[in-house]
Design a protein around this motif. Structure first.
Motif, PDB file in Angstrom:
ATOM      1  N   ALA A  52       0.828  -1.211   0.000  1.00 39.71           N
ATOM      2  CA  ALA A  52       0.000   0.000   0.000  1.00 39.71           C
ATOM      3  C   ALA A  52       0.860   1.258   0.000  1.00 39.71           C
ATOM      4  CB  ALA A  52      -0.925  -0.007   1.212  1.00 39.71           C
ATOM      5  N   ASP A  55       2.314   1.626  -3.446  1.00 41.89           N
ATOM      6  CA  ASP A  55       1.262   2.057  -4.359  1.00 41.89           C
ATOM      7  C   ASP A  55       0.956   3.542  -4.187  1.00 41.89           C
ATOM      8  OD1 ASP A  55      -0.778   1.821  -6.300  1.00 41.89           O
ATOM      9  OD2 ASP A  55      -2.273   1.561  -4.722  1.00 41.89           O
ATOM     10  N   ALA A  56       0.896   4.005  -2.938  1.00 41.79           N
ATOM     11  CA  ALA A  56       0.638   5.421  -2.685  1.00 41.79           C
ATOM     12  C   ALA A  56       1.751   6.290  -3.269  1.00 41.79           C
ATOM     13  CB  ALA A  56       0.503   5.669  -1.187  1.00 41.79           C
ATOM     14  N   GLN A  59       1.361   6.294  -7.097  1.00 42.39           N
ATOM     15  CA  GLN A  59       0.190   7.063  -7.509  1.00 42.39           C
ATOM     16  C   GLN A  59       0.415   8.563  -7.345  1.00 42.39           C
ATOM     17  OE1 GLN A  59      -2.738   6.066  -8.887  1.00 42.39           O
ATOM     18  NE2 GLN A  59      -1.933   3.992  -8.976  1.00 42.39           N
ATOM     19  N   ARG A  79      -7.237  10.524  -4.314  1.00 43.16           N
ATOM     20  CA  ARG A  79      -7.067   9.280  -5.077  1.00 43.16           C
ATOM     21  C   ARG A  79      -5.857   8.489  -4.604  1.00 43.16           C
ATOM     22  NH1 ARG A  79      -8.435  12.657  -9.869  1.00 43.16           N
ATOM     23  NH2 ARG A  79     -10.625  12.210 -10.267  1.00 43.16           N
ATOM     24  N   VAL A  80      -4.824   9.192  -4.197  1.00 39.79           N
ATOM     25  CA  VAL A  80      -3.611   8.534  -3.700  1.00 39.79           C
ATOM     26  C   VAL A  80      -3.927   7.714  -2.457  1.00 39.79           C
ATOM     27  CG1 VAL A  80      -1.330   8.938  -2.712  1.00 39.79           C
ATOM     28  CG2 VAL A  80      -2.085  10.283  -4.677  1.00 39.79           C
ATOM     29  N   SER A  83      -6.324   4.787  -3.228  1.00 36.15           N
ATOM     30  CA  SER A  83      -5.619   3.684  -3.879  1.00 36.15           C
ATOM     31  C   SER A  83      -4.805   2.881  -2.868  1.00 36.15           C
ATOM     32  CB  SER A  83      -4.707   4.229  -4.978  1.00 36.15           C
ATOM     33  OG  SER A  83      -3.971   3.197  -5.567  1.00 36.15           O
ATOM     34  N   ALA A  86      -7.190   0.775  -0.801  1.00 32.38           N
ATOM     35  CA  ALA A  86      -7.714  -0.340  -1.604  1.00 32.38           C
ATOM     36  C   ALA A  86      -6.672  -1.449  -1.724  1.00 32.38           C
ATOM     37  CB  ALA A  86      -8.129   0.154  -2.986  1.00 32.38           C
ATOM     38  N   THR A  87      -5.423  -1.078  -1.953  1.00 31.32           N
ATOM     39  CA  THR A  87      -4.357  -2.088  -2.035  1.00 31.32           C
ATOM     40  C   THR A  87      -4.212  -2.812  -0.711  1.00 31.32           C
ATOM     41  OG1 THR A  87      -3.179  -0.804  -3.698  1.00 31.32           O
ATOM     42  CG2 THR A  87      -1.903  -2.433  -2.479  1.00 31.32           C
ATOM     43  N   ASN A  90      -7.117  -5.226  -0.329  1.00 28.93           N
ATOM     44  CA  ASN A  90      -7.049  -6.347  -1.264  1.00 28.93           C
ATOM     45  C   ASN A  90      -6.009  -7.377  -0.843  1.00 28.93           C
ATOM     46  OD1 ASN A  90      -9.075  -5.358  -2.898  1.00 28.93           O
ATOM     47  ND2 ASN A  90      -7.667  -4.304  -4.273  1.00 28.93           N
TER      48      ASN A  90
END
Length: 146
Positions: A52, A55-56, A59, A79-80, A83, A86-87, A90
């Motif tokens: 995560a 990903d941040a 992004q 959005r960052v 996202s 969400a990662t 998941n």
């Protein structure tokens, strides 16, 4: 010579076996079960937090600005963070099956282009009483190359 046991001594081995089981075997079983579960949760949450945070950072990285100026900067925006969350969710898909709660927090440092992430997981014990809260930390920095 045959040893003779009195009626008062019969069944004492069962008492001693029960005492040994209660003082040695049961605590070891609790340690193995809850300990291995804590290790599993610790590894899963740390992996999810690392993913995560990475990903941040990806992004938020402003690739267009880097191409123009050569300077690494982050863009701000919801959005960052969405996202990253969400990662995190998941990767922790099995947390309801394993019965633990995990939460994550992302703190961007826009001046240094670094994402600082922390998480915590509350894991209830299966055999012992109570629960354990485990804390995690991760950071990610994007490095572009030309």
């Amino acid at each position: 010579m045959v040893a003779r046991h009195s009626r008062r001594e019969s069944g004492q081995s069962m008492v001693w076996s029960a005492i040994v089981m209660m003082t040695v075997v049961v605590p070891l079983l609790m340690l193995v079960t809850d300990g291995s579960r804590l290790l599993h949760v610790r590894n899963r949450v740390q992996t999810a937090l690392d993913a995560a945070c990475e990903d941040a950072a990806w992004q938020a990285a402003d690739l267009a600005h880097f191409r123009e100026t050569g300077e690494v900067t982050f863009q701000s925006g919801w959005r960052v963070l969405a996202s990253a969350h969400a990662t995190f969710s998941n990767v922790l898909g099995e947390r309801y099956r394993m019965n633990y709660q995990a939460s994550m927090h992302v703190q961007p440092d826009y001046s240094q282009a670094v994402m600082y992430c922390d998480a915590q997981a509350n894991v209830p014990f299966l055999l012992a009483f109570g629960s354990k809260t485990i804390h995690f930390a991760s950071q990610s920095q994007i490095r572009f190359s030309r």
